[in-house]
Design a protein around this motif. Structure first.
Motif, PDB file in Angstrom:
ATOM      1  N   PRO A  51      -7.385  -9.906  29.082  1.00 45.65           N
ATOM      2  CA  PRO A  51      -5.979  -9.659  28.730  1.00 45.65           C
ATOM      3  C   PRO A  51      -5.512  -8.309  29.268  1.00 45.65           C
ATOM      4  O   PRO A  51      -6.293  -7.369  29.412  1.00 45.65           O
ATOM      5  N   TRP A  52      -4.215  -8.245  29.583  1.00 46.14           N
ATOM      6  CA  TRP A  52      -3.623  -7.004  30.053  1.00 46.14           C
ATOM      7  C   TRP A  52      -3.602  -6.014  28.897  1.00 46.14           C
ATOM      8  O   TRP A  52      -3.299  -6.375  27.757  1.00 46.14           O
ATOM      9  N   GLU A  53      -3.964  -4.792  29.191  1.00 47.62           N
ATOM     10  CA  GLU A  53      -3.938  -3.746  28.176  1.00 47.62           C
ATOM     11  C   GLU A  53      -3.125  -2.571  28.687  1.00 47.62           C
ATOM     12  O   GLU A  53      -3.334  -2.100  29.812  1.00 47.62           O
ATOM     13  N   PRO A 109       0.732 -11.660  33.880  1.00 51.05           N
ATOM     14  CA  PRO A 109       0.701 -13.085  34.252  1.00 51.05           C
ATOM     15  C   PRO A 109      -0.535 -13.399  35.088  1.00 51.05           C
ATOM     16  O   PRO A 109      -0.922 -12.614  35.963  1.00 51.05           O
ATOM     17  N   SER A 110      -1.151 -14.538  34.833  1.00 49.66           N
ATOM     18  CA  SER A 110      -2.376 -14.888  35.555  1.00 49.66           C
ATOM     19  C   SER A 110      -2.087 -15.579  36.876  1.00 49.66           C
ATOM     20  O   SER A 110      -2.985 -15.762  37.684  1.00 49.66           O
ATOM     21  N   ASP A 126      11.523 -14.041  28.549  1.00 54.75           N
ATOM     22  CA  ASP A 126      12.097 -12.862  27.882  1.00 54.75           C
ATOM     23  C   ASP A 126      11.148 -11.664  27.877  1.00 54.75           C
ATOM     24  O   ASP A 126      11.596 -10.527  27.990  1.00 54.75           O
ATOM     25  N   VAL A 127       9.849 -11.907  27.760  1.00 55.47           N
ATOM     26  CA  VAL A 127       8.896 -10.810  27.666  1.00 55.47           C
ATOM     27  C   VAL A 127       8.877  -9.972  28.952  1.00 55.47           C
ATOM     28  O   VAL A 127       8.562  -8.785  28.906  1.00 55.47           O
ATOM     29  N   TYR A 128       9.238 -10.552  30.092  1.00 57.15           N
ATOM     30  CA  TYR A 128       9.231  -9.826  31.364  1.00 57.15           C
ATOM     31  C   TYR A 128      10.626  -9.424  31.830  1.00 57.15           C
ATOM     32  O   TYR A 128      10.764  -8.716  32.823  1.00 57.15           O
ATOM     33  N   GLN A 129      11.633  -9.891  31.149  1.00 56.14           N
ATOM     34  CA  GLN A 129      13.008  -9.551  31.539  1.00 56.14           C
ATOM     35  C   GLN A 129      13.325  -8.126  31.110  1.00 56.14           C
ATOM     36  O   GLN A 129      13.018  -7.725  30.001  1.00 56.14           O
ATOM     37  N   GLY A 130      13.913  -7.360  32.007  1.00 54.70           N
ATOM     38  CA  GLY A 130      14.265  -5.973  31.712  1.00 54.70           C
ATOM     39  C   GLY A 130      14.789  -5.290  32.964  1.00 54.70           C
ATOM     40  O   GLY A 130      15.115  -5.947  33.962  1.00 54.70           O
ATOM     41  N   ASP A 131      14.845  -3.963  32.913  1.00 54.36           N
ATOM     42  CA  ASP A 131      15.359  -3.189  34.042  1.00 54.36           C
ATOM     43  C   ASP A 131      14.585  -3.470  35.326  1.00 54.36           C
ATOM     44  O   ASP A 131      15.172  -3.669  36.387  1.00 54.36           O
ATOM     45  N   VAL A 132      13.276  -3.478  35.228  1.00 53.63           N
ATOM     46  CA  VAL A 132      12.445  -3.649  36.428  1.00 53.63           C
ATOM     47  C   VAL A 132      12.637  -5.034  37.028  1.00 53.63           C
ATOM     48  O   VAL A 132      12.757  -5.180  38.246  1.00 53.63           O
TER      49      VAL A 132
END
Length: 162
Positions: A51-53, A109-110, A126-132
């Motif tokens: 998992p990403w940490e 994401p894998s 939604d978890v990846y949506q943002g400014d970047v």
């Protein structure tokens, strides 16, 4: 001399005979397993990824270097080019929060295809949506019609450090 001619005719005749069912339209009993309705997909192996940490104690300059490297070394060429050019343009100006968003986007994401499709065509979770992600989507539109055929050379890093 004669034996080579005879051998050639014999081999040619055997090869033609083996191709006849295909030529005459007979269906082979072999097929791609994925086309079979009774395929249980039991032969597929799911490879677990760690998992990403988040790395909260990582110094910002080290984080930028790591993200630059990870932007360049992707599982597919399309993302290597897209993300390395994006990182070249924006990584040094990102805030700490944006660096965190970018880190999560390219490492959690894998499947690299997911990142590519979110940036180019499909709705972003939604978890990846943002400014970047907004910056990346705008960057992929390539409004200035830049030629993007390869990842940038790293010479620009030497110029920035001087």
């Amino acid at each position: 001399m004669w034996s080579s001619v005879v051998a050639k005719r014999l081999v040619t005749g055997m090869c033609q005979a083996s191709w006849r069912p295909t030529v005459t339209g007979l269906v082979s009993s072999r097929g791609y397993r994925g086309d079979s309705p009774e395929d249980t997909r039991g032969d597929l192996i799911e490879i677990p990824l760690p998992p990403w940490e988040e790395k909260p104690d990582e110094p910002t300059n080290i984080k930028r270097r790591r993200l630059l490297y990870e932007s360049r070394k992707r599982g597919m060429l399309e993302n290597c080019i897209l993300l390395s050019l994006f990182a070249k343009r924006y990584l040094n100006t990102m805030s700490e929060n944006q660096l965190l968003q970018y880190d999560r986007l390219i490492n959690e994401p894998s499947n690299d295809w997911d990142i590519y499709y979110w940036a180019t065509a499909q709705p972003t979770p939604d978890v990846y949506q943002g400014d970047v992600m907004d910056m990346l989507k705008e960057f992929t539109k390539n409004r200035n019609q830049e030629q993007r055929l390869d990842a940038p050379s790293l010479e620009y890093l030497e110029k920035e450090s001087q």
